[in-house]
Design an enzyme around this catalytic site. Structure first.
Site, PDB file in Angstrom:
ATOM      1  N   TRP A 153      23.136  26.751   7.375  1.00  0.00           N
ATOM      2  CA  TRP A 153      23.090  27.388   8.699  1.00  0.00           C
ATOM      3  C   TRP A 153      21.772  27.022   9.374  1.00  0.00           C
ATOM      4  CZ3 TRP A 153      27.265  29.166   6.271  1.00  0.00           C
ATOM      5  CH2 TRP A 153      28.264  29.781   7.012  1.00  0.00           C
ATOM      6  N   ASN A 154      21.850  26.802  10.687  1.00  0.00           N
ATOM      7  CA  ASN A 154      20.744  26.266  11.466  1.00  0.00           C
ATOM      8  C   ASN A 154      19.458  27.107  11.410  1.00  0.00           C
ATOM      9  OD1 ASN A 154      19.117  25.708  13.749  1.00  0.00           O
ATOM     10  ND2 ASN A 154      20.814  24.861  14.892  1.00  0.00           N
ATOM     11  N   TRP A 155      19.499  28.321  11.975  1.00  0.00           N
ATOM     12  CA  TRP A 155      18.216  29.036  12.046  1.00  0.00           C
ATOM     13  C   TRP A 155      17.814  29.619  10.695  1.00  0.00           C
ATOM     14  CZ3 TRP A 155      17.269  34.253  15.011  1.00  0.00           C
ATOM     15  CH2 TRP A 155      18.277  35.183  14.761  1.00  0.00           C
ATOM     16  N   ASP A 156      18.795  29.874   9.823  1.00  0.00           N
ATOM     17  CA  ASP A 156      18.436  30.287   8.460  1.00  0.00           C
ATOM     18  C   ASP A 156      17.551  29.228   7.815  1.00  0.00           C
ATOM     19  OD1 ASP A 156      21.164  31.439   9.143  1.00  0.00           O
ATOM     20  OD2 ASP A 156      20.771  32.555   7.302  1.00  0.00           O
ATOM     21  N   GLN A 182      22.693  27.362  17.337  1.00  0.00           N
ATOM     22  CA  GLN A 182      22.023  28.620  16.976  1.00  0.00           C
ATOM     23  C   GLN A 182      20.578  28.554  17.456  1.00  0.00           C
ATOM     24  OE1 GLN A 182      22.351  29.477  12.762  1.00  0.00           O
ATOM     25  NE2 GLN A 182      23.451  31.363  13.196  1.00  0.00           N
ATOM     26  N   ASP A 220      25.855  38.124  16.004  1.00  0.00           N
ATOM     27  CA  ASP A 220      27.283  38.003  16.318  1.00  0.00           C
ATOM     28  C   ASP A 220      27.920  39.168  17.070  1.00  0.00           C
ATOM     29  OD1 ASP A 220      26.409  36.231  14.444  1.00  0.00           O
ATOM     30  OD2 ASP A 220      27.882  36.741  12.921  1.00  0.00           O
ATOM     31  N   ARG A 223      30.924  44.870   8.542  1.00  0.00           N
ATOM     32  CA  ARG A 223      31.127  43.558   9.163  1.00  0.00           C
ATOM     33  C   ARG A 223      31.639  43.726  10.593  1.00  0.00           C
ATOM     34  NH1 ARG A 223      29.007  39.149   7.420  1.00  0.00           N
ATOM     35  NH2 ARG A 223      30.672  38.091   8.539  1.00  0.00           N
ATOM     36  N   TYR A 274      26.269  45.462  10.651  1.00  0.00           N
ATOM     37  CA  TYR A 274      25.765  44.132  10.997  1.00  0.00           C
ATOM     38  C   TYR A 274      24.730  44.153  12.118  1.00  0.00           C
ATOM     39  CZ  TYR A 274      26.451  39.378   9.406  1.00  0.00           C
ATOM     40  OH  TYR A 274      26.278  38.169   8.810  1.00  0.00           O
ATOM     41  N   GLU A 331      20.806  41.030   2.774  1.00  0.00           N
ATOM     42  CA  GLU A 331      20.972  40.407   4.084  1.00  0.00           C
ATOM     43  C   GLU A 331      20.296  41.252   5.172  1.00  0.00           C
ATOM     44  OE1 GLU A 331      25.084  39.805   5.057  1.00  0.00           O
ATOM     45  OE2 GLU A 331      24.626  38.408   6.693  1.00  0.00           O
TER      46      GLU A 331
HETATM   47  C1  9YW Z   1      28.549  33.364  10.906  1.00  0.00           C
HETATM   48  C2  9YW Z   1      24.003  33.115   8.071  1.00  0.00           C
HETATM   49  C3  9YW Z   1      24.456  33.654   9.412  1.00  0.00           C
HETATM   50  C4  9YW Z   1      23.266  33.942  10.329  1.00  0.00           C
HETATM   51  C5  9YW Z   1      23.670  34.737  11.562  1.00  0.00           C
HETATM   52  C6  9YW Z   1      24.475  35.930  11.138  1.00  0.00           C
HETATM   53  C7  9YW Z   1      25.678  35.482  10.336  1.00  0.00           C
HETATM   54  C8  9YW Z   1      27.850  34.653  10.668  1.00  0.00           C
HETATM   55  O1  9YW Z   1      25.221  34.812   9.178  1.00  0.00           O
HETATM   56  O2  9YW Z   1      26.508  34.653  11.091  1.00  0.00           O
HETATM   57  O3  9YW Z   1      29.723  33.316  10.502  1.00  0.00           O
HETATM   58  O4  9YW Z   1      27.959  32.413  11.439  1.00  0.00           O
HETATM   59  O5  9YW Z   1      24.860  36.675  12.244  1.00  0.00           O
HETATM   60  O6  9YW Z   1      22.534  35.104  12.291  1.00  0.00           O
HETATM   61  O7  9YW Z   1      22.672  32.757  10.728  1.00  0.00           O
HETATM   62  O8  9YW Z   1      23.049  33.958   7.508  1.00  0.00           O
END
Ligand code: 9YW
Length: 418
Positions: A29-32, A97, A161, A194, A347, A391
């Site tokens: 995942w991008n910003w992670d 992201q 999200d 969720r 969430y 998380e």
């Molecule tokens: C998705 C991974 C990602 C984060 C997001 C978070 C969630 C769900 O999980 O996204 O299906 O992309 O909202 O910020 O980058 O940790």
């Protein structure tokens, strides 16, 4: 506890990139990854560069860095590559992201230089070009009218999200989908924590619309039923631009420096106009309804990472953040506790996220609130020490929730506990 954080990052390593957590989020995942790279920079510089280099492998020809890079198959996540139907040589999602990449690159470069690494300049230079191309994409594709604010076309792009910030705009998005929805997330985590099914239907409706635009940014911009000029995204982009400018002093040409300076000016001016003194917050703008997004969420504080506020704004924002912390076991909640939309376990509708606190405390420190910044950082570190590398956390109890052994929580711990 640092050993435990290192162990999580090692466990989530899939070969130079880190998954957010096994099963629930089994790709890059991008910003992670950008946050994780900053975490790695505290003890393994080579690995920090690798994280960003592997993320850059997913960059599209037009400059966009996608929100998910599907380096290797996994059937524990929906929607997978077949739903996105994009054409990059490594399968990716079709949206993006928050561009923490530029912030991460500066930190990794500085750590590498301080350690006297001979490969620092060459590796940073390459990644700098990836970042620059991505920033050009942002301004071209997501602010075609040059307002100084970049827009998200999908709630997933925001990284938050199911935030109440999107509720009104999402109501206008139909729940009908062409794609069959096969949620996997609720098999890993309690459904009560969720996003709801209806949120997922709308998320997938948007994916269907953009896939039919063949992921062409101009067509998407025209077709988008969801379009929000977002202060969190613009704040992060402006800050990353400032960090790239610092790198550019020694690593780039005068032309590129000038280009980054202009970008920075446009973005910070656009952002500054989003201040609402009556609310003591920055607010996003819904470009479909032409209304301000007044829902009180963490996004309202993120512009602090990019702007130098005046004294009146500083005082207002400090007391606003303190109001949100009042009565909480751990802050900063992602939705204000006094909001009717507040749900402490669901969430992005209330829980505390370590990386959000990392950004808010960084912005507060830049704006002269060292004490409050430290309070938030210490609260985050203590929450992790009590509940583990979860998380996110319930602000009313401190309970750790969502996926366990989370990479960016481990990275946040390494940075905030320093
Ligand atoms: C998705 C991974 C990602 C984060 C997001 C978070 C969630 C769900 O999980 O996204 O299906 O992309 O909202 O910020 O980058 O940790």
């Amino acid at each position: 506890m640092s050993e435990a954080a290192w162990a999580i990052l090692a466990e989530n390593d899939r070969g130079g990139y880190t998954v957010p957590t096994a099963h629930l989020y089994p790709f890059q995942w991008n910003w992670d990854s950008a946050f994780v790279a900053i975490g790695f920079a505290t003890y393994d510089i080579d690995r920090a560069y690798r994280e960003l280099e592997r993320l850059a492998e997913g960059q599209w020809d037009d400059g966009m860095i996608p929100h998910i890079i599907f380096h290797a198959p996994s059937d524990t996540y929906f929607p997978g590559p077949e739903v996105w139907g994009t054409r990059h040589r490594i399968p990716t999602s079709g949206i993006t992201q928050p561009p923490v990449f530029g912030m991460a690159l500066r930190q990794v470069h500085e750590a590498a230089s301080a350690a006297g690494r001979p490969d620092a300049v060459e590796r940073t230079r390459k990644l700098f070009q990836n970042a620059l191309r991505s920033h050009r994409w942002w301004l071209r594709a997501r602010d075609p009218e040059g307002t100084g604010l970049v827009s998200i076309l999908h709630p997933w792009e925001s990284g938050s999200d199911n935030s109440p910030a999107w509720d009104e705009a999402l109501k206008r998005v139909p729940t009908s989908t062409k794609t069959t929805i096969r949620r996997k997330d609720t098999g890993h985590v309690d459904a009560a924590m969720r996003p709801r099914d209806e949120d997922y239907q709308r998320f997938i409706h948007l994916v269907d619309v953009y896939r039919e635009c063949e992921w062409d940014p101009a067509r998407q911009w025209e077709a988008a039923p969801f379009k929000i000029a977002d202060v969190q995204m613009t704040g992060i982009l402006a800050r990353s631009t400032a960090d790239l400018l610092i790198l550019a002093q020694s690593l780039s040409s005068p032309e590129e420096r000038g280009e980054l300076e202009r970008m920075h000016q446009v973005l910070t001016e656009g952002l500054a106009r989003r201040w609402r003194q009556d609310l003591s917050r920055f607010v996003s703008r819904d470009l479909v309804s032409h209304r301000d997004v007044e829902a009180p969420t963490q996004a309202c504080f993120i512009p602090l990472v990019a702007l130098t506020l005046d004294d009146q704004q500083r005082r207002a924002i400090r007391s606003e953040i303190k109001r949100w912390l009042d009565g909480m076991v751990v802050g900063v909640p992602s939705t204000a506790p006094f909001s009717p939309a507040f749900e402490p376990k669901r969430y992005w509708r209330g829980p505390v996220w370590a990386v959000v606190n990392w950004l808010i405390s960084d912005g507060l420190r830049m704006n002269g609130s060292e004490d409050l910044a430290r309070e938030i950082e210490q609260g985050t570190v203590q929450a992790i020490e009590r509940a583990g590398f979860c998380e996110y956390f319930d602000p009313t109890t401190g309970e750790g929730l969502g996926g366990g052994t989370f990479s960016w929580t481990a990275a946040a711990y390494l940075v905030l506990s320093q």
